[in-house]
Design a protein around this motif. Structure first.
Motif, short mmCIF file in Angstrom:
data_model
loop_
_atom_site.label_atom_id
_atom_site.label_comp_id
_atom_site.label_asym_id
_atom_site.label_seq_id
_atom_site.Cartn_x
_atom_site.Cartn_y
_atom_site.Cartn_z
N ALA B 147 56.12 20.98 14.25
CA ALA B 147 56.93 19.76 14.25
C ALA B 147 58.07 19.91 15.26
N GLY B 148 58.19 18.94 16.16
CA GLY B 148 59.26 18.96 17.15
C GLY B 148 59.03 19.89 18.32
N GLU B 149 57.88 20.53 18.36
CA GLU B 149 57.61 21.50 19.44
C GLU B 149 57.37 20.79 20.78
N ARG B 193 55.83 16.48 23.62
CA ARG B 193 56.78 16.71 22.52
C ARG B 193 56.16 16.16 21.25
N ASP B 196 58.44 15.00 14.56
CA ASP B 196 58.93 15.86 13.48
C ASP B 196 58.11 15.70 12.20
N GLU B 197 57.27 14.68 12.16
CA GLU B 197 56.51 14.42 10.94
C GLU B 197 55.33 15.38 10.81
#
Lengths: 155, 226
Positions: B147-149, B193, B196-197
């Motif tokens: 998530a968020g990577e 990108r 975040d989910e």
């Protein structure tokens, strides 16, 4: 032997000495660059030291850098360096195109004659066929037979 | 390459060996060639062209002329065969498979030249960067991301074993807008990108020269094994 005969003999021997001693000038052409793997740019001399017979095998769309060097020997001077009064031409410009090249960056420190740039040309292979490249310098010239073939086709 | 036996002063011979095999410079040894590379990508900058120019690709080359007696001479590319390589200002355009010389001219004088291969594209692969270096292994068709990577994706166009060069007019799409694609790095590169989910899924697709490659993405929680 009367004086006239002596004069003729002396003049004849003198003239022969001039020839034997090498009052001569010569133009030489050398290859500076490499052809790509699928093409050709090969200069071969089929002649001898006295009478060169230069053949250049060149592929379509391949360029080759050629340098012109000249030597001249007289009684009171000698010269060995870049071609002076350099000029060139190709009989059939559809088969090959000759262009003036700037070779200054190839000059080695201390080599050649100060104040005289190196002289050369770039020959570009055109349509397949044969033609003649004529290179001239001060008082001498040379011919290079040019055979242009199709570069290896890539399907 | 053969030189006439009676026609080779030493200084001429030296140059034959001196100019051979330098792929990132012109054959008259006066022109380093530089292609656009990402900032800091020194391997790219040092390599010249990584492979033949792809048919349909456009490659800008900066010819850095080094000629005695002139600070910055004029320069213009001229193709020896416009059917194989076209010239558009500072760019070369691959048109048909083959090889052609490209001359760098100042007026009627050749400053330097180089030969360029053009090859048809046969395949496309997607890659990622690991620690800044391109992973040569193609990416798997499905891929887990944290998530968020953020991580870079790039593609290669292949002609046989050659990684073909040039801007190929690629098109990138993502099926879920929560995944963002940022245009950074080389022209063939994007930074992905992930949202975040955790559990979000999407597909990234890149299309160029008639080829298309996709990877399915699945977002996992940071700390879980991807």
């Amino acid at each position: 032997m009367n004086r006239l005969a002596l004069f003729v003999l002396t003049a004849g021997v003198g003239a022969a000495l001039v020839v034997v001693a090498g009052c001569s000038s010569e133009v030489r052409v050398t290859v500076l660059t490499e052809a790509p793997p699928t093409g050709h740019a090969e200069l071969v001399d089929h002649g001898n030291d006295d009478e060169p017979d230069l053949h250049l095998a060149l592929s379509h769309a391949v360029a080759v850098g050629l340098e012109c060097c000249e030597s001249e020997y007289t009684f009171d001077a000698s010269y060995n360096g870049a071609c002076r009064d350099f000029s060139f031409g190709v009989d059939d410009e559809g088969v090959a195109t000759a262009l003036e090249a700037n070779l200054d960056a190839l000059a080695l420190p201390g080599a050649g004659v100060p104040g005289i740039s190196r002289t050369g040309l770039v020959l570009l292979g055109g349509e397949a066929g044969n033609t003649v490249l004529r290179v001239e310098a001060r008082g001498a010239s040379i011919e290079v037979r040019v055979d242009v073939d199709e570069a290896d086709a890539v399907p | 390459m053969t030189t006439p036996p009676n026609a080779a002063p030493l200084r001429c011979l030296v140059f034959v060996f001196g100019v051979g095999g330098c792929s990132a410079a012109g054959q008259l040894d006066q022109t380093p060639l530089v292609r656009p590379c990402a900032v800091g990508d020194t391997a790219c900058a040092a390599a010249g062209l990584p492979g033949p120019l792809a048919v349909g690709a456009r490659q800008v080359l900066a010819a850095l002329i080094d000629v005695d007696g002139s600070l910055a001479p004029r320069r213009r590319y001229v193709s020896a065969d416009e059917e194989v390589i076209g010239v558009e200002g500072p760019a070369l355009v691959g048109k048909y498979p083959g090889t052609a010389a490209v001359l760098i001219e100042d007026g009627d004088v050749v400053l330097d030249f180089f030969h360029v291969d053009v090859e048809a594209a046969e395949a496309m692969t997607l890659h990622r960067r690991i620690a800044g270096q391109v992973d040569p292994s193609p990416m798997p068709p499905a891929f887990d991301v944290f998530a968020g990577e953020e991580f870079p994706l790039l593609f290669s166009i292949w002609g046989g074993a050659a990684d073909l060069s040039g801007d190929v007019g690629d098109d990138w799409t993502v099926s879920d807008e929560r995944f963002e694609l940022l245009q950074r790095g080389t022209p063939r590169e994007r930074v992905l990108r992930a949202p975040d989910e955790v559990g979000a899924e999407g597909t990234v697709t890149v299309t160029a020269l008639g080829f298309s490659e996709s990877i399915a993405l699945h977002v996992v929680a940071a700390g879980s094994a991807p």
